[in-house]
Motif scaffolding. Sequence first.
Motif, PDB file in Angstrom:
ATOM      1  N   TYR A  32       0.860  -1.183   0.000  1.00 25.41           N
ATOM      2  CA  TYR A  32       0.000   0.000   0.000  1.00 25.41           C
ATOM      3  C   TYR A  32       0.900   1.238   0.000  1.00 25.41           C
ATOM      4  O   TYR A  32       1.940   1.228   0.660  1.00 25.41           O
ATOM      5  CB  TYR A  32      -0.917   0.012   1.230  1.00 25.41           C
ATOM      6  CG  TYR A  32      -2.021   1.027   1.113  1.00 25.41           C
ATOM      7  CD1 TYR A  32      -3.214   0.707   0.494  1.00 25.41           C
ATOM      8  CD2 TYR A  32      -1.839   2.317   1.597  1.00 25.41           C
ATOM      9  CE1 TYR A  32      -4.219   1.657   0.374  1.00 25.41           C
ATOM     10  CE2 TYR A  32      -2.833   3.268   1.465  1.00 25.41           C
ATOM     11  CZ  TYR A  32      -4.021   2.940   0.848  1.00 25.41           C
ATOM     12  OH  TYR A  32      -5.009   3.871   0.706  1.00 25.41           O
ATOM     13  N   GLN A  56       0.329   4.472   8.401  1.00 27.55           N
ATOM     14  CA  GLN A  56      -0.969   4.190   7.786  1.00 27.55           C
ATOM     15  C   GLN A  56      -0.824   3.195   6.647  1.00 27.55           C
ATOM     16  O   GLN A  56      -1.663   2.297   6.473  1.00 27.55           O
ATOM     17  CB  GLN A  56      -1.613   5.488   7.284  1.00 27.55           C
ATOM     18  CG  GLN A  56      -1.944   6.483   8.391  1.00 27.55           C
ATOM     19  CD  GLN A  56      -2.867   5.912   9.448  1.00 27.55           C
ATOM     20  OE1 GLN A  56      -3.811   5.185   9.142  1.00 27.55           O
ATOM     21  NE2 GLN A  56      -2.600   6.244  10.705  1.00 27.55           N
ATOM     22  N   TYR A  57       0.245   3.336   5.849  1.00 30.71           N
ATOM     23  CA  TYR A  57       0.474   2.400   4.753  1.00 30.71           C
ATOM     24  C   TYR A  57       0.671   0.986   5.289  1.00 30.71           C
ATOM     25  O   TYR A  57       0.169   0.001   4.713  1.00 30.71           O
ATOM     26  CB  TYR A  57       1.711   2.801   3.947  1.00 30.71           C
ATOM     27  CG  TYR A  57       1.642   4.152   3.275  1.00 30.71           C
ATOM     28  CD1 TYR A  57       0.424   4.791   3.040  1.00 30.71           C
ATOM     29  CD2 TYR A  57       2.809   4.801   2.868  1.00 30.71           C
ATOM     30  CE1 TYR A  57       0.379   6.033   2.418  1.00 30.71           C
ATOM     31  CE2 TYR A  57       2.770   6.043   2.253  1.00 30.71           C
ATOM     32  CZ  TYR A  57       1.557   6.653   2.041  1.00 30.71           C
ATOM     33  OH  TYR A  57       1.519   7.879   1.431  1.00 30.71           O
ATOM     34  N   LYS A  59      -0.492  -0.285   8.091  1.00 29.66           N
ATOM     35  CA  LYS A  59      -1.774  -0.815   8.552  1.00 29.66           C
ATOM     36  C   LYS A  59      -2.641  -1.283   7.382  1.00 29.66           C
ATOM     37  O   LYS A  59      -3.283  -2.333   7.460  1.00 29.66           O
ATOM     38  CB  LYS A  59      -2.511   0.245   9.374  1.00 29.66           C
ATOM     39  CG  LYS A  59      -1.844   0.560  10.710  1.00 29.66           C
ATOM     40  CD  LYS A  59      -2.786   1.293  11.659  1.00 29.66           C
ATOM     41  CE  LYS A  59      -3.229   2.616  11.147  1.00 29.66           C
ATOM     42  NZ  LYS A  59      -4.096   3.338  12.128  1.00 29.66           N
ATOM     43  N   CYS A  60      -2.647  -0.520   6.310  1.00 30.29           N
ATOM     44  CA  CYS A  60      -3.454  -0.889   5.144  1.00 30.29           C
ATOM     45  C   CYS A  60      -2.913  -2.156   4.479  1.00 30.29           C
ATOM     46  O   CYS A  60      -3.680  -3.020   4.042  1.00 30.29           O
ATOM     47  CB  CYS A  60      -3.498   0.253   4.143  1.00 30.29           C
ATOM     48  SG  CYS A  60      -4.447   1.696   4.691  1.00 30.29           S
ATOM     49  N   LYS A  64      -4.788  -5.905   4.122  1.00 32.03           N
ATOM     50  CA  LYS A  64      -4.927  -6.713   2.903  1.00 32.03           C
ATOM     51  C   LYS A  64      -4.590  -8.170   3.176  1.00 32.03           C
ATOM     52  O   LYS A  64      -5.261  -9.083   2.678  1.00 32.03           O
ATOM     53  CB  LYS A  64      -4.019  -6.160   1.798  1.00 32.03           C
ATOM     54  CG  LYS A  64      -4.494  -4.865   1.166  1.00 32.03           C
ATOM     55  CD  LYS A  64      -3.597  -4.496  -0.014  1.00 32.03           C
ATOM     56  CE  LYS A  64      -4.067  -3.269  -0.742  1.00 32.03           C
ATOM     57  NZ  LYS A  64      -3.234  -2.961  -1.929  1.00 32.03           N
TER      58      LYS A  64
END
Length: 473
Positions: A32, A56-57, A59-60, A64
């Motif tokens: 991400y 944040q990346y 966590k995203c 997935k």
Amino acid sequence: MAYLLGIDLGSSSVKVALVDADSGQCVATASYPDSEASIKALQPGWAEQRPDDWWQYLKCALAKLSSLDYHLSNIKAIGISYQMHGLVCLDEGLRPLRDAIIWCDSRGVPYGERAPLPGNFTAAKLAWVKDHEPALFAKIRHIMLPGDWLAMRLGAEPATTACGLSEMMLWDFQTRALSTAMMDHFGFPADILPPLVPTFGLQGRVSAAAAAETGLAAGTPIAYRAGDQPNNALSLAVLEPGQVASTAGTSGVVYGVRAYNDAAVQSRNSAVNTFLHVNGTLGLMHCINGCGIFNSWMRRMVANPDISYDEINRIAAQAPIGSDGLSAIPFGNGAERVLLNRNIGASLHGIDLNRHGQAHMLRATQEGIAFAFMYGMEQMGPTDTIHAGRANMFLSPLFREALAGVSGATIELYDTDGSVGAARGAGMGAGVYTDAKEAFASLQLLHTDHPSHRQAYTDAYGRWKEALHRYEQ
């Protein structure tokens, strides 16, 4: 099933990989954002990113993996690979004081030249902050590399590694300790650096707060961290003196391993940089800032951003070796250490308006990047084999042929990447594997390219160097 998690914190995205701890095979990956992460360039030559965006990346990307029904609670250890040379400045509460100044930022070049050291490395960037943002500098409790910050955000105590100090250019290779000479030269207080932890071994555990945000299990050990290029070499099992690893993503790198006491390495031109490798040997590195980013730019400007890279390669292959005399200089993404910190930009040379077209420009781009690799390799010493992952520009048969043809080295492509390597590194650090041989027993060789058309590429490289040397006159 028990897993090992590898995290690769890049400037384009955060990629994660799950590796089966028993078989050593990668079972799932995710990344991400799906398009390239943004980089702030408030002035020419600057490059910044928000550390909170990296979180944040991550966590995203982990979300997935969870959506694919992989249970993150079954992870036995975490390893982190990260973009090298970045600067994260933290206050007393260990919060970022400003956006991170990342690897391709060249504002520190003048400070590096006076030291002397590479101008886009961490120490020179911190010197810039000290001079231009003195009020902010006075509030700094610790500085960190991007991977250090991510490990801390997951729950580890503030720390870096000896390898990390060498990436900052704050390691003394003679005393094998923090370079007090560099710290004194720049006027950095000693306590601005966090304590050291080993590259392999328990570096911390996932906190309850981080577990609640990520889905990871609280208490999961963080057992490995390294900069992206040393980690890439580990990913390819390049650990012994004489071995060479390479990548060709946004930037391009040739990374050769040498013995720690190799006097020839210590005396080499500083246009090629020396680091501590993950296993205590030396890593000799040549980096091209404008590698894949140049190929991507030419794709957008000369062809079409919607055309696949396979189609770009097909079009480029219609032009002959040497692109009918057209030479592309790919140094358009900031100051280049191999050019002694000069920023000469990207350019095309020898354009014949009656002969050259799209295919020539696209082929010259890939050849020019391969020739830039060779330019640094000449200063590193000869090699007969280059190890690389089957990714990015190494997916291009034309690029591989040009690099093998000009260097005379066989190119071996393996089924791995930085996130998978970080996962296997975590297995080594956590004691899941007894040694590197066991950790990389499942590493698979996918393809081999042997040198061909040597004379044609040698001639084209000669023309390319003539174009480059015009900047030196």
